[in-house]
Design a protein around this motif. Structure first.
Motif, PDB file in Angstrom:
ATOM      1  N   ASP A  28      27.308  -4.173  -1.857  1.00 32.51           N
ATOM      2  CA  ASP A  28      26.830  -4.589  -3.172  1.00 32.51           C
ATOM      3  C   ASP A  28      25.367  -4.991  -3.063  1.00 32.51           C
ATOM      4  N   TYR A  30      22.038  -7.042  -4.841  1.00 32.39           N
ATOM      5  CA  TYR A  30      21.661  -8.120  -5.739  1.00 32.39           C
ATOM      6  C   TYR A  30      20.144  -8.110  -5.901  1.00 32.39           C
ATOM      7  N   GLU A  46      23.796  -7.767 -10.162  1.00 33.77           N
ATOM      8  CA  GLU A  46      24.559  -7.212  -9.032  1.00 33.77           C
ATOM      9  C   GLU A  46      24.865  -5.759  -9.355  1.00 33.77           C
ATOM     10  N   LYS A  48      27.351  -2.694  -7.938  1.00 37.35           N
ATOM     11  CA  LYS A  48      28.469  -2.361  -7.058  1.00 37.35           C
ATOM     12  C   LYS A  48      28.616  -0.841  -7.013  1.00 37.35           C
TER      13      LYS A  48
END
Length: 53
Positions: A28, A30, A46, A48
């Motif tokens: 992931d 950020y 974020e 994913k």
């Protein structure tokens, strides 16, 4: 494809402070933006990978 989640909007605190992306052990990502969000002061987000929960 990726799923984008806004974790927080920050009124005025991130102006001119977009940073590098940071990855966790799950892949992931950020990061922050210097503008945008409900207060136009930036967001913390974020990303994913597709299929991740």
């Amino acid at each position: 494809m990726c799923a984008l989640s806004v974790l927080a909007t920050v009124p005025g605190l991130l102006r001119d402070k977009a940073g590098d992306l940071i990855a966790d052990e799950s892949g992931d990502l950020y990061g922050t933006t210097p503008s945008g969000g409900s207060k136009s002061g930036g967001v913390i987000f974020e990303l994913k990978p597709s299929g991740a929960q």
